[in-house]
Design an enzyme around this catalytic site. Sequence first.
Site, PDB file in Angstrom:
ATOM      1  N   ASN A   3     -12.918   4.384  -1.666  1.00  0.00           N
ATOM      2  CA  ASN A   3     -12.116   3.161  -1.585  1.00  0.00           C
ATOM      3  C   ASN A   3     -12.778   2.313  -0.501  1.00  0.00           C
ATOM      4  O   ASN A   3     -12.554   2.537   0.683  1.00  0.00           O
ATOM      5  CB  ASN A   3     -10.665   3.471  -1.213  1.00  0.00           C
ATOM      6  CG  ASN A   3      -9.821   2.198  -1.180  1.00  0.00           C
ATOM      7  OD1 ASN A   3     -10.367   1.093  -1.173  1.00  0.00           O
ATOM      8  ND2 ASN A   3      -8.512   2.342  -1.170  1.00  0.00           N
ATOM      9  N   HIS A  45      -8.655   1.888  -5.749  1.00  0.00           N
ATOM     10  CA  HIS A  45      -7.844   0.974  -4.940  1.00  0.00           C
ATOM     11  C   HIS A  45      -6.392   1.364  -5.111  1.00  0.00           C
ATOM     12  O   HIS A  45      -5.947   1.614  -6.249  1.00  0.00           O
ATOM     13  CB  HIS A  45      -8.024  -0.478  -5.380  1.00  0.00           C
ATOM     14  CG  HIS A  45      -9.412  -0.963  -5.176  1.00  0.00           C
ATOM     15  ND1 HIS A  45      -9.908  -1.291  -3.937  1.00  0.00           N
ATOM     16  CD2 HIS A  45     -10.422  -1.129  -6.047  1.00  0.00           C
ATOM     17  CE1 HIS A  45     -11.165  -1.652  -4.059  1.00  0.00           C
ATOM     18  NE2 HIS A  45     -11.508  -1.566  -5.335  1.00  0.00           N
ATOM     19  N   LEU A  46      -5.669   1.384  -4.013  1.00  0.00           N
ATOM     20  CA  LEU A  46      -4.233   1.681  -4.078  1.00  0.00           C
ATOM     21  C   LEU A  46      -3.506   0.574  -4.827  1.00  0.00           C
ATOM     22  O   LEU A  46      -2.674   0.829  -5.707  1.00  0.00           O
ATOM     23  CB  LEU A  46      -3.668   1.812  -2.659  1.00  0.00           C
ATOM     24  CG  LEU A  46      -4.241   2.986  -1.860  1.00  0.00           C
ATOM     25  CD1 LEU A  46      -4.212   2.691  -0.373  1.00  0.00           C
ATOM     26  CD2 LEU A  46      -3.481   4.253  -2.177  1.00  0.00           C
ATOM     27  N   SER A  47      -3.815  -0.659  -4.452  1.00  0.00           N
ATOM     28  CA  SER A  47      -3.222  -1.820  -5.123  1.00  0.00           C
ATOM     29  C   SER A  47      -4.132  -2.223  -6.279  1.00  0.00           C
ATOM     30  O   SER A  47      -5.183  -1.615  -6.492  1.00  0.00           O
ATOM     31  CB  SER A  47      -3.091  -2.978  -4.126  1.00  0.00           C
ATOM     32  OG  SER A  47      -4.376  -3.436  -3.732  1.00  0.00           O
ATOM     33  N   HIS A  69     -15.230  -6.337  -1.593  1.00  0.00           N
ATOM     34  CA  HIS A  69     -15.370  -7.735  -1.996  1.00  0.00           C
ATOM     35  C   HIS A  69     -16.561  -8.423  -1.331  1.00  0.00           C
ATOM     36  O   HIS A  69     -16.831  -9.580  -1.606  1.00  0.00           O
ATOM     37  CB  HIS A  69     -14.070  -8.483  -1.673  1.00  0.00           C
ATOM     38  CG  HIS A  69     -12.853  -7.692  -2.051  1.00  0.00           C
ATOM     39  ND1 HIS A  69     -12.622  -7.269  -3.338  1.00  0.00           N
ATOM     40  CD2 HIS A  69     -11.826  -7.190  -1.308  1.00  0.00           C
ATOM     41  CE1 HIS A  69     -11.497  -6.560  -3.377  1.00  0.00           C
ATOM     42  NE2 HIS A  69     -11.002  -6.495  -2.158  1.00  0.00           N
ATOM     43  N   ASP A  81     -25.634  -1.018  -2.546  1.00  0.00           N
ATOM     44  CA  ASP A  81     -27.027  -0.562  -2.541  1.00  0.00           C
ATOM     45  C   ASP A  81     -27.130   0.909  -2.156  1.00  0.00           C
ATOM     46  O   ASP A  81     -27.964   1.642  -2.709  1.00  0.00           O
ATOM     47  CB  ASP A  81     -27.867  -1.400  -1.569  1.00  0.00           C
ATOM     48  CG  ASP A  81     -28.190  -2.777  -2.112  1.00  0.00           C
ATOM     49  OD1 ASP A  81     -27.940  -3.035  -3.304  1.00  0.00           O
ATOM     50  OD2 ASP A  81     -28.705  -3.609  -1.332  1.00  0.00           O
ATOM     51  N   ARG A  90     -10.161 -11.268  -3.928  1.00  0.00           N
ATOM     52  CA  ARG A  90     -10.205  -9.826  -4.215  1.00  0.00           C
ATOM     53  C   ARG A  90     -10.659  -9.543  -5.655  1.00  0.00           C
ATOM     54  O   ARG A  90     -10.821  -8.396  -6.043  1.00  0.00           O
ATOM     55  CB  ARG A  90      -8.828  -9.189  -3.991  1.00  0.00           C
ATOM     56  CG  ARG A  90      -8.373  -9.218  -2.557  1.00  0.00           C
ATOM     57  CD  ARG A  90      -7.040  -8.505  -2.376  1.00  0.00           C
ATOM     58  NE  ARG A  90      -6.363  -8.984  -1.191  1.00  0.00           N
ATOM     59  CZ  ARG A  90      -6.585  -8.537   0.054  1.00  0.00           C
ATOM     60  NH1 ARG A  90      -7.442  -7.569   0.264  1.00  0.00           N
ATOM     61  NH2 ARG A  90      -5.938  -9.054   1.083  1.00  0.00           N
ATOM     62  N   TYR A 111       0.802  -1.229   0.000  1.00  0.00           N
ATOM     63  CA  TYR A 111       0.000   0.000   0.000  1.00  0.00           C
ATOM     64  C   TYR A 111       0.833   1.278   0.000  1.00  0.00           C
ATOM     65  O   TYR A 111       0.267   2.369  -0.061  1.00  0.00           O
ATOM     66  CB  TYR A 111      -0.964  -0.019   1.194  1.00  0.00           C
ATOM     67  CG  TYR A 111      -1.945  -1.162   1.128  1.00  0.00           C
ATOM     68  CD1 TYR A 111      -2.867  -1.239   0.085  1.00  0.00           C
ATOM     69  CD2 TYR A 111      -1.931  -2.192   2.073  1.00  0.00           C
ATOM     70  CE1 TYR A 111      -3.757  -2.301  -0.008  1.00  0.00           C
ATOM     71  CE2 TYR A 111      -2.826  -3.260   1.992  1.00  0.00           C
ATOM     72  CZ  TYR A 111      -3.730  -3.308   0.950  1.00  0.00           C
ATOM     73  OH  TYR A 111      -4.608  -4.354   0.853  1.00  0.00           O
TER      74      TYR A 111
HETATM   75  C1  DQA Z   1      -7.657  -1.978  -1.202  1.00  0.00           C
HETATM   76  C2  DQA Z   1      -7.676  -3.389  -1.795  1.00  0.00           C
HETATM   77  C3  DQA Z   1      -8.567  -4.295  -0.957  1.00  0.00           C
HETATM   78  O1  DQA Z   1      -8.557  -5.617  -1.502  1.00  0.00           O
HETATM   79  C4  DQA Z   1      -8.081  -4.380   0.464  1.00  0.00           C
HETATM   80  O2  DQA Z   1      -8.960  -5.155   1.244  1.00  0.00           O
HETATM   81  C5  DQA Z   1      -7.851  -3.038   1.068  1.00  0.00           C
HETATM   82  C6  DQA Z   1      -7.273  -1.972   0.263  1.00  0.00           C
HETATM   83  C7  DQA Z   1      -6.664  -1.068  -1.954  1.00  0.00           C
HETATM   84  O3  DQA Z   1      -6.788   0.160  -1.819  1.00  0.00           O
HETATM   85  O4  DQA Z   1      -5.771  -1.560  -2.621  1.00  0.00           O
HETATM   86  O5  DQA Z   1      -8.055  -2.844   2.266  1.00  0.00           O
HETATM   87  O6  DQA Z   1      -8.954  -1.413  -1.357  1.00  0.00           O
END
Ligand code: DQA
Length: 146
Positions: free
Chosen positions: A73, A99-101, A79, A86, A110, A22
């Site tokens: 985010n 998403h950061l990743s 997931h 909703d 994921r 991250y």
């Molecule tokens: C995340 C990716 C998700 O899978 C993970 O549970 C996170 C961070 C991301 O920003 O990459 O908590 O949302």
Amino acid sequence: MRVLVLHGPNLNLLGSRQPEIYGEATLAEIDSAIVARGAELGVEVRSAQSNSEGALVDAIQGARDAADGIVINPAGYSHTSVAIRDALLAVALPAVEVHLSNPSAREEFRHVDLVAGACLGVVAGFGPNGYLVALEQLVVRLRAAD
Ligand code: DQA
């Protein structure tokens, strides 16, 4: 123009949380970069973080009268959360997921994203810059709809 930026569970730990995945930026640093980009774009940015699914749903519902769009985010709730999906559909505000990743390049659980379908699009895998791209693209859409 007002944009709500919502950060889900465990993102309060950014900076120390699995930095190899991250990065090293803290949530406060990320938020101030988003606010600065918002100022350049002429957009008022308010941000909030919660570890609780219900609080995130409440924040989305509250945005109905307080924001023109949402950057979110949902973190781990991406997931699993029918409720966050909703809520976004219920308020019908334009939203962009970040998403950061890149969850698609990680564990299989994921790869399912229940929130993405309630958003205009998803920016994933570019670290904190993803929030800036999401904000910029949200503003493009909001201005086009004006
Ligand atoms: C995340 C990716 C998700 O899978 C993970 O549970 C996170 C961070 C991301 O920003 O990459 O908590 O949302």
